[in-house]
Design an enzyme around this catalytic site. Sequence first.
Site, PDB file in Angstrom:
ATOM      1  N   LYS A  73       0.804  -1.234   0.000  1.00  0.00           N
ATOM      2  CA  LYS A  73       0.000   0.000   0.000  1.00  0.00           C
ATOM      3  C   LYS A  73       0.835   1.281   0.000  1.00  0.00           C
ATOM      4  CE  LYS A  73      -4.120  -1.909   2.205  1.00  0.00           C
ATOM      5  NZ  LYS A  73      -5.073  -1.824   3.310  1.00  0.00           N
ATOM      6  N   ASN A  94      -5.031   1.884  -1.500  1.00  0.00           N
ATOM      7  CA  ASN A  94      -5.497   0.496  -1.670  1.00  0.00           C
ATOM      8  C   ASN A  94      -6.231   0.329  -2.991  1.00  0.00           C
ATOM      9  OD1 ASN A  94      -7.906   1.806  -1.105  1.00  0.00           O
ATOM     10  ND2 ASN A  94      -8.761   0.035  -0.050  1.00  0.00           N
ATOM     11  N   ASP A 109     -10.000   2.543   2.372  1.00  0.00           N
ATOM     12  CA  ASP A 109     -10.051   1.894   3.697  1.00  0.00           C
ATOM     13  C   ASP A 109     -10.647   2.829   4.750  1.00  0.00           C
ATOM     14  OD1 ASP A 109      -8.932  -0.610   3.099  1.00  0.00           O
ATOM     15  OD2 ASP A 109      -6.894   0.174   3.263  1.00  0.00           O
ATOM     16  N   GLY A 135      -0.386   1.049  12.834  1.00  0.00           N
ATOM     17  CA  GLY A 135       0.177   0.586  11.563  1.00  0.00           C
ATOM     18  C   GLY A 135      -0.567   1.243  10.406  1.00  0.00           C
TER      19      GLY A 135
HETATM   20  P1  NAD Z   1       0.521  -3.378  10.883  1.00  0.00           P
HETATM   21  O1  NAD Z   1       1.328  -4.577  11.161  1.00  0.00           O
HETATM   22  O2  NAD Z   1       0.976  -2.378   9.863  1.00  0.00           O
HETATM   23  O3  NAD Z   1       0.302  -2.568  12.240  1.00  0.00           O
HETATM   24  C1  NAD Z   1      -0.115  -3.140  13.455  1.00  0.00           C
HETATM   25  C2  NAD Z   1       0.408  -2.264  14.602  1.00  0.00           C
HETATM   26  O4  NAD Z   1      -0.117  -2.763  15.832  1.00  0.00           O
HETATM   27  C3  NAD Z   1       1.929  -2.287  14.745  1.00  0.00           C
HETATM   28  O5  NAD Z   1       2.394  -0.959  14.766  1.00  0.00           O
HETATM   29  C4  NAD Z   1       2.163  -3.020  16.080  1.00  0.00           C
HETATM   30  O6  NAD Z   1       3.281  -2.519  16.779  1.00  0.00           O
HETATM   31  C5  NAD Z   1       0.892  -2.719  16.817  1.00  0.00           C
HETATM   32  N1  NAD Z   1       0.510  -3.687  17.870  1.00  0.00           N
HETATM   33  C6  NAD Z   1       0.490  -5.049  17.799  1.00  0.00           C
HETATM   34  N2  NAD Z   1      -0.025  -5.576  18.938  1.00  0.00           N
HETATM   35  C7  NAD Z   1      -0.341  -4.542  19.752  1.00  0.00           C
HETATM   36  C8  NAD Z   1      -0.937  -4.421  21.050  1.00  0.00           C
HETATM   37  N3  NAD Z   1      -1.304  -5.503  21.755  1.00  0.00           N
HETATM   38  N4  NAD Z   1      -1.103  -3.173  21.565  1.00  0.00           N
HETATM   39  C9  NAD Z   1      -0.727  -2.077  20.870  1.00  0.00           C
HETATM   40  N5  NAD Z   1      -0.182  -2.123  19.637  1.00  0.00           N
HETATM   41  C10 NAD Z   1       0.008  -3.333  19.082  1.00  0.00           C
HETATM   42  O7  NAD Z   1      -0.920  -3.924  10.495  1.00  0.00           O
HETATM   43  P2  NAD Z   1      -2.084  -3.115   9.727  1.00  0.00           P
HETATM   44  O8  NAD Z   1      -1.874  -3.208   8.266  1.00  0.00           O
HETATM   45  O9  NAD Z   1      -2.214  -1.779  10.332  1.00  0.00           O
HETATM   46  O10 NAD Z   1      -3.348  -4.008  10.063  1.00  0.00           O
HETATM   47  C11 NAD Z   1      -3.773  -4.266  11.391  1.00  0.00           C
HETATM   48  C12 NAD Z   1      -4.955  -5.208  11.357  1.00  0.00           C
HETATM   49  O11 NAD Z   1      -6.059  -4.537  10.814  1.00  0.00           O
HETATM   50  C13 NAD Z   1      -4.745  -6.404  10.436  1.00  0.00           C
HETATM   51  O12 NAD Z   1      -4.331  -7.487  11.191  1.00  0.00           O
HETATM   52  C14 NAD Z   1      -6.097  -6.659   9.797  1.00  0.00           C
HETATM   53  O13 NAD Z   1      -6.751  -7.730  10.431  1.00  0.00           O
HETATM   54  C15 NAD Z   1      -6.881  -5.431  10.106  1.00  0.00           C
HETATM   55  N6  NAD Z   1      -7.385  -4.754   8.899  1.00  0.00           N
HETATM   56  C16 NAD Z   1      -8.727  -4.818   8.679  1.00  0.00           C
HETATM   57  C17 NAD Z   1      -9.263  -4.171   7.588  1.00  0.00           C
HETATM   58  C18 NAD Z   1     -10.742  -4.244   7.329  1.00  0.00           C
HETATM   59  O14 NAD Z   1     -11.172  -3.940   6.228  1.00  0.00           O
HETATM   60  N7  NAD Z   1     -11.564  -4.607   8.311  1.00  0.00           N
HETATM   61  C19 NAD Z   1      -8.436  -3.450   6.710  1.00  0.00           C
HETATM   62  C20 NAD Z   1      -7.063  -3.409   6.976  1.00  0.00           C
HETATM   63  C21 NAD Z   1      -6.548  -4.072   8.075  1.00  0.00           C
END
Ligand code: NAD
Length: 280
Positions: A73, A94, A109, A135
Amino acid sequence: VPRQLRVGLIGAGIGRSLTPAMHMREGEHCGLSYRYDLIDLDARGLSVSDLPALIDEAEALGFAGLNITHPCKQAAVALVDELSPDAQTLGSINTITFHGKSRIGHNTDWWGFAESFRRGLAGVALGHVVQLGAGGAGVAVAHATAEMGARSIEIFDLDPKRAQALVEQLQPAHDACRFSIGHALVAALDAADGLVHATPTGMDAHPGLPLDGRLLTERLWVAEIVYFPIETELVKRAKQAGCRVLDGGGMAVFQAVKAFELFTGMRPDANRMMQHFNSL
Ligand code: NAD
């Protein structure tokens, strides 16, 4: 002869994505011959460095556009000619639409989250919001929460640098909302109207809760974005605690609703797409 349209999704490990099914079914309903290809980096032994060639190829084949997902992305931003204003703020896209020789990058998104929230948590207070996860998805949903009128958003991430980067990125775009880096979760939730969850915790591959379940009280609304599974541990616990709860499915559906609109120029039936998603 129905109008023919070809689009695709580029990302890694996307074999189980429900997005192609949603697009193709809705395309059929709209009288289109709608083909949606999965272009899986893992399955093809490719990496993000192959993204420019994959986009060139889709463009040359006459695709109307592409969806782009993890881990592409951010890299995709440099590969388009123009960005929508929101995509510019978010620094990630996206969706790409092809227009002759020019490419426009979009981010659906954040809108997907906002639209799901407006429908599923209508009328909740947005004074102070606590968000876990900074993230790529975290940036999009924090932008959405601010766009919906939140007055203050406190960001927690296990990696404090990511929380800081989110605040620095979004604060200049939002005069009416104060972004801050969270340090004390108990006090933050005590002062909060609601909780947004944007870490991978609760996915099949990362089971569990992202916080102490006892912190969930009925005073709080809870918005989850994880949607594999739909009923995450957090969703379950928040419902048990009496919270108003939004699961992650709506965001996944509405990002597709907006992308469909961008690809086809037609207005899809969002409720029908939601029903189809729920049946998958
Ligand atoms: P990413 O890996 O870029 O970011 C996740 C962040 O969470 C990281 O910065 C990490 O340090 C932090 N983290 C992990 N565990 C933690 C905790 N217990 N407390 C605090 N911070 C914590 O991932 P992303 O691309 O941002 O996606 C995150 C999640 O969002 C994905 O796993 C996916 O399931 C979900 N998502 C859903 C949709 C949707 O359409 N519903 C779209 C995109 C992503």
